[in-house]
Motif scaffolding. Structure first.
Motif, short mmCIF file in Angstrom:
data_model
loop_
_atom_site.label_atom_id
_atom_site.label_comp_id
_atom_site.label_asym_id
_atom_site.label_seq_id
_atom_site.Cartn_x
_atom_site.Cartn_y
_atom_site.Cartn_z
N ALA A 13 0.89 -0.97 -0.07
CA ALA A 13 -0.11 0.17 0.09
C ALA A 13 0.83 1.56 0.46
CB ALA A 13 -0.50 0.14 1.27
N PHE A 14 2.01 1.15 0.45
CA PHE A 14 2.76 2.31 0.42
C PHE A 14 3.45 2.53 -0.49
CE2 PHE A 14 7.26 4.09 1.59
CZ PHE A 14 6.70 4.94 2.57
N LEU A 15 4.23 1.69 -1.24
CA LEU A 15 5.11 2.31 -2.59
C LEU A 15 3.80 2.11 -3.52
CD1 LEU A 15 7.19 -1.28 -2.04
CD2 LEU A 15 7.72 1.64 -2.45
N MET A 16 2.75 1.42 -3.61
CA MET A 16 1.47 2.13 -4.57
C MET A 16 1.10 3.42 -4.33
SD MET A 16 -0.58 0.98 -6.87
CE MET A 16 -0.33 -0.85 -7.30
N ALA A 17 1.01 3.74 -2.88
CA ALA A 17 -0.12 5.40 -2.88
C ALA A 17 1.17 6.37 -3.26
CB ALA A 17 -0.16 5.43 -1.32
N LEU A 18 2.66 5.42 -2.88
CA LEU A 18 3.20 6.67 -3.09
C LEU A 18 3.98 6.49 -4.73
CD1 LEU A 18 6.79 8.07 -1.97
CD2 LEU A 18 8.04 5.90 -2.24
N SER A 19 4.07 6.36 -5.32
CA SER A 19 4.96 5.73 -6.79
C SER A 19 3.05 6.21 -7.49
CB SER A 19 4.55 4.17 -7.58
OG SER A 19 3.65 3.19 -7.40
N ILE A 23 2.62 10.28 -9.85
CA ILE A 23 2.51 10.48 -11.43
C ILE A 23 1.37 10.90 -10.98
CG2 ILE A 23 1.68 9.22 -13.21
CD1 ILE A 23 3.18 6.63 -12.00
N ILE A 24 0.63 11.06 -10.82
CA ILE A 24 -0.51 11.77 -11.17
C ILE A 24 -0.48 13.32 -10.80
CG2 ILE A 24 -3.30 12.42 -10.17
CD1 ILE A 24 -3.27 9.05 -9.41
N SER A 25 0.25 13.85 -9.91
CA SER A 25 0.38 14.75 -8.82
C SER A 25 1.41 15.66 -9.85
CB SER A 25 1.13 14.90 -8.07
OG SER A 25 2.13 14.16 -7.02
N PHE A 26 2.75 14.66 -10.68
CA PHE A 26 3.54 14.79 -11.77
C PHE A 26 2.03 15.83 -12.51
CE2 PHE A 26 6.08 14.89 -14.81
CZ PHE A 26 6.72 15.41 -14.76
N PHE A 27 1.46 14.90 -13.37
CA PHE A 27 0.96 15.27 -14.96
C PHE A 27 -0.19 16.34 -14.20
CE2 PHE A 27 -2.72 14.25 -16.76
CZ PHE A 27 -3.18 15.30 -18.42
N THR A 45 5.71 19.83 -3.30
CA THR A 45 4.16 20.35 -2.57
C THR A 45 3.39 19.90 -2.76
OG1 THR A 45 5.61 22.29 -2.35
CG2 THR A 45 3.45 21.41 -1.34
N THR A 46 2.83 19.44 -4.05
CA THR A 46 1.61 18.48 -4.26
C THR A 46 1.51 17.67 -4.17
OG1 THR A 46 1.86 18.44 -6.58
CG2 THR A 46 0.86 20.21 -5.45
N TRP A 47 3.09 16.27 -4.05
CA TRP A 47 2.92 15.25 -4.20
C TRP A 47 3.13 14.96 -2.27
CZ3 TRP A 47 8.47 12.39 -5.56
CH2 TRP A 47 7.92 11.52 -5.55
N GLY A 48 3.49 15.29 -1.40
CA GLY A 48 3.35 15.27 -0.15
C GLY A 48 2.53 15.75 -0.02
N MET A 49 1.18 16.60 0.04
CA MET A 49 0.07 16.74 -0.15
C MET A 49 -0.93 15.25 -0.38
SD MET A 49 -1.16 20.80 0.15
CE MET A 49 -0.42 21.60 -1.77
N ALA A 50 -0.78 15.31 -2.26
CA ALA A 50 -1.23 13.79 -2.14
C ALA A 50 -1.54 11.89 -1.46
CB ALA A 50 -1.04 13.94 -3.43
N PHE A 51 0.32 12.46 -1.51
CA PHE A 51 0.41 11.42 -0.93
C PHE A 51 -0.61 11.05 0.89
CE2 PHE A 51 3.23 8.73 2.12
CZ PHE A 51 3.35 7.54 1.55
#
Length: 76
Positions: A13-19, A23-27, A45-51
């Protein structure tokens, strides 16, 4: 490094959520903001919030989704 079997589900779950959050926040940042000065900082910043949202969801949603799938599928 080997991970104990009892931690397999949480590690997955950790690795799936991280990846997926990466990907989604980058896009989404690239579509909404474009590749401009400060892109990496904005993306991180957005990746951290998304994770922060994605990891708990990846831990708790699978059980609920399996229950729903059992109700709507023909296979018991």
């Amino acid at each position: 490094m080997k991970i104990n079997k009892k931690y397999e589900r949480i590690t997955f779950a950790f690795l799936m959520a991280l990846s997926m959050s990466a990907i989604i926040s980058f896009f989404m940042v690239s579509v909404n903001e474009g590749f401009r000065f400060g892109f990496i900082g904005t993306w991180l910043t957005t990746w951290g919030m998304a994770f922060f949202i994605a990891f708990p969801a990846a831990c708790f949603l699978p059980k609920q989704i399996v229950k729903i799938m059992r109700k709507i599928s023909f296979i018991d």
